[in-house]
Design a protein around this motif. Structure first.
Motif, PDB file in Angstrom:
ATOM      1  N   ALA A  58      -5.007   2.904   7.240  1.00 48.48           N
ATOM      2  CA  ALA A  58      -3.685   2.279   7.261  1.00 48.48           C
ATOM      3  C   ALA A  58      -3.662   1.019   6.400  1.00 48.48           C
ATOM      4  CB  ALA A  58      -3.295   1.956   8.704  1.00 48.48           C
ATOM      5  N   ARG A  59      -4.731   0.226   6.478  1.00 51.21           N
ATOM      6  CA  ARG A  59      -4.797  -1.011   5.704  1.00 51.21           C
ATOM      7  C   ARG A  59      -4.868  -0.702   4.200  1.00 51.21           C
ATOM      8  NH1 ARG A  59      -9.238  -2.846   7.668  1.00 51.21           N
ATOM      9  NH2 ARG A  59      -8.273  -3.911   9.445  1.00 51.21           N
ATOM     10  N   ALA A  60      -5.673   0.266   3.845  1.00 48.18           N
ATOM     11  CA  ALA A  60      -5.808   0.626   2.436  1.00 48.18           C
ATOM     12  C   ALA A  60      -4.494   1.156   1.871  1.00 48.18           C
ATOM     13  CB  ALA A  60      -6.911   1.670   2.270  1.00 48.18           C
ATOM     14  N   ARG A  61      -3.829   2.013   2.624  1.00 47.51           N
ATOM     15  CA  ARG A  61      -2.558   2.593   2.169  1.00 47.51           C
ATOM     16  C   ARG A  61      -1.495   1.512   2.011  1.00 47.51           C
ATOM     17  NH1 ARG A  61      -0.355   6.027   6.717  1.00 47.51           N
ATOM     18  NH2 ARG A  61      -0.204   3.901   7.521  1.00 47.51           N
ATOM     19  N   ASP A  62      -1.409   0.596   2.993  1.00 45.51           N
ATOM     20  CA  ASP A  62      -0.373  -0.439   2.968  1.00 45.51           C
ATOM     21  C   ASP A  62      -0.611  -1.452   1.853  1.00 45.51           C
ATOM     22  OD1 ASP A  62       0.720   0.830   5.124  1.00 45.51           O
ATOM     23  OD2 ASP A  62      -0.076  -0.574   6.620  1.00 45.51           O
ATOM     24  N   LYS A  63      -1.870  -1.782   1.600  1.00 49.20           N
ATOM     25  CA  LYS A  63      -2.188  -2.789   0.593  1.00 49.20           C
ATOM     26  C   LYS A  63      -2.431  -2.192  -0.793  1.00 49.20           C
ATOM     27  CE  LYS A  63      -4.103  -6.229   3.767  1.00 49.20           C
ATOM     28  NZ  LYS A  63      -5.260  -7.133   4.061  1.00 49.20           N
ATOM     29  N   GLY A  64      -2.535  -0.867  -0.855  1.00 48.23           N
ATOM     30  CA  GLY A  64      -2.780  -0.241  -2.145  1.00 48.23           C
ATOM     31  C   GLY A  64      -4.142  -0.552  -2.715  1.00 48.23           C
ATOM     32  N   ARG A  65      -5.120  -0.768  -1.842  1.00 49.41           N
ATOM     33  CA  ARG A  65      -6.482  -1.076  -2.275  1.00 49.41           C
ATOM     34  C   ARG A  65      -7.468  -0.154  -1.569  1.00 49.41           C
ATOM     35  NH1 ARG A  65      -5.267  -6.796  -1.476  1.00 49.41           N
ATOM     36  NH2 ARG A  65      -6.658  -6.741   0.330  1.00 49.41           N
ATOM     37  N   MET A  66      -8.552   0.144  -2.254  1.00 50.52           N
ATOM     38  CA  MET A  66      -9.590   0.979  -1.670  1.00 50.52           C
ATOM     39  C   MET A  66     -10.157   0.319  -0.415  1.00 50.52           C
ATOM     40  SD  MET A  66     -10.097   3.760  -3.433  1.00 50.52           S
ATOM     41  CE  MET A  66     -10.057   4.532  -5.054  1.00 50.52           C
ATOM     42  N   PRO A  67     -10.552   1.112   0.582  1.00 46.61           N
ATOM     43  CA  PRO A  67     -11.168   0.530   1.776  1.00 46.61           C
ATOM     44  C   PRO A  67     -12.442  -0.211   1.427  1.00 46.61           C
ATOM     45  CG  PRO A  67     -10.639   2.849   2.109  1.00 46.61           C
ATOM     46  CD  PRO A  67     -10.469   2.568   0.649  1.00 46.61           C
ATOM     47  N   LYS A  68     -12.790  -1.203   2.235  1.00 48.03           N
ATOM     48  CA  LYS A  68     -14.050  -1.898   2.022  1.00 48.03           C
ATOM     49  C   LYS A  68     -15.208  -0.952   2.325  1.00 48.03           C
ATOM     50  CE  LYS A  68     -12.334  -6.551   3.013  1.00 48.03           C
ATOM     51  NZ  LYS A  68     -12.471  -7.756   3.884  1.00 48.03           N
ATOM     52  N   PRO A  69     -16.282  -1.020   1.551  1.00 47.88           N
ATOM     53  CA  PRO A  69     -17.436  -0.133   1.780  1.00 47.88           C
ATOM     54  C   PRO A  69     -18.274  -0.617   2.960  1.00 47.88           C
ATOM     55  CG  PRO A  69     -17.870  -1.581  -0.065  1.00 47.88           C
ATOM     56  CD  PRO A  69     -16.451  -1.859   0.346  1.00 47.88           C
ATOM     57  N   VAL A  70     -17.725  -0.455   4.157  1.00 49.78           N
ATOM     58  CA  VAL A  70     -18.381  -0.934   5.368  1.00 49.78           C
ATOM     59  C   VAL A  70     -19.163   0.194   6.022  1.00 49.78           C
ATOM     60  CG1 VAL A  70     -18.026  -1.935   7.650  1.00 49.78           C
ATOM     61  CG2 VAL A  70     -16.589  -2.658   5.732  1.00 49.78           C
ATOM     62  N   ALA A  71     -20.390  -0.102   6.440  1.00 51.14           N
ATOM     63  CA  ALA A  71     -21.221   0.889   7.124  1.00 51.14           C
ATOM     64  C   ALA A  71     -20.932   0.823   8.619  1.00 51.14           C
ATOM     65  CB  ALA A  71     -22.692   0.631   6.837  1.00 51.14           C
ATOM     66  N   SER A  72     -19.738   1.252   8.998  1.00 50.12           N
ATOM     67  CA  SER A  72     -19.367   1.264  10.413  1.00 50.12           C
ATOM     68  C   SER A  72     -20.016   2.453  11.099  1.00 50.12           C
ATOM     69  CB  SER A  72     -17.849   1.341  10.559  1.00 50.12           C
ATOM     70  OG  SER A  72     -17.371   2.582  10.062  1.00 50.12           O
ATOM     71  N   ALA A  73     -20.089   2.386  12.426  1.00 48.84           N
ATOM     72  CA  ALA A  73     -20.711   3.485  13.173  1.00 48.84           C
ATOM     73  C   ALA A  73     -19.999   4.816  12.929  1.00 48.84           C
ATOM     74  CB  ALA A  73     -20.759   3.148  14.663  1.00 48.84           C
ATOM     75  N   PRO A  74     -18.636   4.878  12.967  1.00 50.39           N
ATOM     76  CA  PRO A  74     -17.974   6.167  12.700  1.00 50.39           C
ATOM     77  C   PRO A  74     -18.292   6.714  11.314  1.00 50.39           C
ATOM     78  CG  PRO A  74     -16.450   4.625  13.729  1.00 50.39           C
ATOM     79  CD  PRO A  74     -17.672   3.831  13.373  1.00 50.39           C
ATOM     80  N   ALA A  75     -18.304   5.823  10.309  1.00 54.96           N
ATOM     81  CA  ALA A  75     -18.599   6.284   8.954  1.00 54.96           C
ATOM     82  C   ALA A  75     -20.038   6.764   8.839  1.00 54.96           C
ATOM     83  CB  ALA A  75     -18.331   5.159   7.961  1.00 54.96           C
ATOM     84  N   LEU A  76     -20.960   6.056   9.457  1.00 57.42           N
ATOM     85  CA  LEU A  76     -22.374   6.444   9.393  1.00 57.42           C
ATOM     86  C   LEU A  76     -22.623   7.766  10.097  1.00 57.42           C
ATOM     87  CD1 LEU A  76     -24.112   2.973   9.947  1.00 57.42           C
ATOM     88  CD2 LEU A  76     -24.030   4.306   7.827  1.00 57.42           C
ATOM     89  N   ARG A  77     -21.913   8.012  11.190  1.00 60.09           N
ATOM     90  CA  ARG A  77     -22.078   9.303  11.878  1.00 60.09           C
ATOM     91  C   ARG A  77     -21.640  10.454  10.975  1.00 60.09           C
ATOM     92  NH1 ARG A  77     -19.501   6.411  16.219  1.00 60.09           N
ATOM     93  NH2 ARG A  77     -21.081   5.559  17.646  1.00 60.09           N
ATOM     94  N   VAL A  78     -20.521  10.263  10.300  1.00 58.04           N
ATOM     95  CA  VAL A  78     -20.049  11.299   9.373  1.00 58.04           C
ATOM     96  C   VAL A  78     -21.058  11.492   8.247  1.00 58.04           C
ATOM     97  CG1 VAL A  78     -18.274  11.881   7.677  1.00 58.04           C
ATOM     98  CG2 VAL A  78     -17.612  10.960   9.899  1.00 58.04           C
ATOM     99  N   LEU A  79     -21.550  10.389   7.712  1.00 61.37           N
ATOM    100  CA  LEU A  79     -22.526  10.482   6.624  1.00 61.37           C
ATOM    101  C   LEU A  79     -23.802  11.180   7.055  1.00 61.37           C
ATOM    102  CD1 LEU A  79     -22.408   7.055   4.716  1.00 61.37           C
ATOM    103  CD2 LEU A  79     -22.053   9.326   3.756  1.00 61.37           C
ATOM    104  N   HIS A  80     -24.277  10.841   8.246  1.00 60.53           N
ATOM    105  CA  HIS A  80     -25.515  11.446   8.733  1.00 60.53           C
ATOM    106  C   HIS A  80     -25.354  12.953   8.899  1.00 60.53           C
ATOM    107  CE1 HIS A  80     -29.056  12.029  11.411  1.00 60.53           C
ATOM    108  NE2 HIS A  80     -29.549  11.051  10.690  1.00 60.53           N
TER     109      HIS A  80
END
Length: 496
Positions: free
Chosen positions: A394-416
């Motif tokens: 939602a933040r990326a879409r509203d601001k028109g900027r790519m999401p920050k490359p954060v290693a959050s737990a949800p993202a890491l689970r998907v990556l793993h």
């Protein structure tokens, strides 16, 4: 003490042709040598010490084979050439090469065609059993056979049949068949250079529009030591599709450079480069070369998957962390693998469309650091964050900027999970491949051995990244959020 030079051998027919057409070569300084196929085949060796900055040989611009120098385009008609879309991709150059070779002794490049390879060990020519050894690798999807055959059927063959005055109908099957088209295309893929166009070049000539093929073997770099301008050894695809890259692409032409394409390449071994001068291209030593050493050009320090696909060989060198392989190996992660690895949000297509519209890639490249450790690419983290975190989306879409490359737990689970799925695409594990290599690679068929080396390199990269992701995820789930995110920082965009 005076230096005694070794006696010069009788000039080979190719070098005699090269010199007769204005090529300059110091036969007292270099020699063409036959190496085993596993070591690159024929190559060039220094006969004496060669200092940095010395020209090894020079190729007149008129001896470079391209759609500019071949007479075919002019005879076919410039407008007709463009109407047939022969200026797109490599179709025109392949047709020129077929035509010039069919002319035999009447061609200015007759002596050059005599030494070009007539057989390739690249996967383009492998049978189904050998291709099965590459299951899971990035090689198979990049062979380009389907697109090449489409170009032949829709552009090249109609052009040939439309001009029986240029292409003898009695020789079409022997000189202009699909098999010959593939052969000439493989010669370009493995041996060509990308050169700058002259300022007065026609706008439509050799433009890259519609080019679905991969970059040529060796390109032309901008920085130039005086007095010549350096010919690029690096194909930069990071800005592919941008206006700047379109202008740059229109300013270059893919060409065959006799003698320059005889030099072999090995990871980080380059000791010469090709440079521009007004009337010729010069191969110049970029560091001192000792007598007896091989003279190495560059293939951009490519991973084994690209070396195999384009040139039919692989690098098997000592690795920083032990073992052997190619230090430049990479592994690709497609966006659809990441989507399938997690609980895809209902609006996943909208998120992906937004990502692509903002200039994001749908293939992410994983590589290792010089010490063999893994660092997560920023674009991979950003895209995974976009998929896994509704707030980030939602933040990326509203601001028109790519999401920050954060290693959050949800993202890491998907990556793993995605890395596990990616490793599962191979028919064997890294442990099984390693054991097979240890049992004796010398007894394996060449294609099977090359496929094994490619698989091992990709799996090594994937497993290192999966281990890295697992460690970060454990730190987060164990309460070490700040520490985990700090460890994940500093990644870079994956190369394409």
């Amino acid at each position: 003490m005076s230096l005694t030079q070794p006696p010069l051998p009788e000039t080979p027919p190719f070098l005699a042709w090269f010199q007769a057409h204005g090529g300059q070569i110091d036969l007292a300084a270099i020699d063409i040598v036959a190496f085993p196929a596993a070591e690159g085949g024929r190559g060039v060796v220094a006969r004496v010490d060669i200092p940095e900055g010395q020209a090894v040989f020079a190729v007149p611009r008129a001896l470079v084979l391209s759609t500019r120098t071949s007479a075919l385009r002019a005879r076919f008609g410039v407008k007709e050439w463009a109407a047939a879309r022969l200026h797109e991709g490599w179709s025109g150059l392949i047709l020129c090469m077929m035509w010039e070779e069919a002319r035999g002794g009447a061609s200015e490049w007759a002596g050059y065609f005599e030494i070009l390879p007539t057989k390739f060990d690249t996967p383009m020519f492998w049978d189904a059993a050998d291709l099965a050894e590459l299951q899971g690798t990035a090689v198979v999807d990049k062979l380009g056979r389907e697109q090449a055959e489409k170009d032949y059927a829709e552009k090249v063959r109609p052009a040939i049949e439309s001009r029986p005055d240029l292409f003898d109908p009695a020789e079409v099957e022997a000189r202009y068949s699909l098999a010959v088209y593939h052969l000439q295309g493989s010669r370009i893929l493995s041996r060509s250079f990308t050169l700058q166009k002259d300022a007065d070049e026609d706008e439509d000539e050799d433009a890259g529009a519609g080019d679905t093929s991969v970059g040529s073997a060796m390109d032309v770099e901008a920085d130039a030591p005086a007095p010549a301008e350096e010919a690029h050894g690096e194909h930069d695809e990071d800005e592919e599709g941008s206006e700047d890259s379109d202008e740059e692409e229109d300013a270059v032409v893919v060409a065959m450079v006799p003698l320059a394409d005889m030099l072999n390449a090995r990871y980080q071994s380059e000791n010469v480069k090709l440079f521009y001068e007004p009337e010729c291209l010069k191969m110049i030593a970029t560091k001192p070369i000792k007598a007896g050493e091989q003279i190495w050009n560059t293939y951009q320090d490519l991973p084994n998957s690209e070396l195999l696909r384009g040139f039919g060989h692989v690098d098997w060198l000592p690795l920083p962390g032990g073992g052997h392989g190619n230090p430049g190996d990479v592994a690709e992660m497609r966006a659809d693998v990441l989507v399938k690895a997690g609980a895809a949000p209902a609006d996943v297509e909208a998120r992906i469309d937004w990502w692509l519209e903002e200039g994001g890639d749908d293939v992410f490249v994983l590589e290792l650091q010089e010490d063999g450790t893994a660092e997560l690419p920023e674009d991979l983290l950003a895209f995974t964050q976009l998929l896994a975190d509704d707030t980030a989306w939602a933040r990326a879409r509203d601001k028109g900027r790519m999401p920050k490359p954060v290693a959050s737990a949800p993202a890491l689970r998907v990556l793993h999970a995605a890395l596990g799925a990616r490793l599962g695409a191979y028919a064997t594990t890294l442990a099984e491949d390693t054991a097979r290599a240890a049992a004796g690679m010398g007894e394996m068929r060449t294609n099977a051995r090359h496929a094994l080396v490619v698989r091992m390199g990709e799996k090594r990269v994937l497993e290192a990244h999966r281990t890295r992701v697992g460690a970060l995820l454990s730190a987060l789930e164990g309460g070490g959020k700040r520490k985990a995110e700090a460890q994940a920082g500093g990644g870079k965009r994956g190369r394409r």
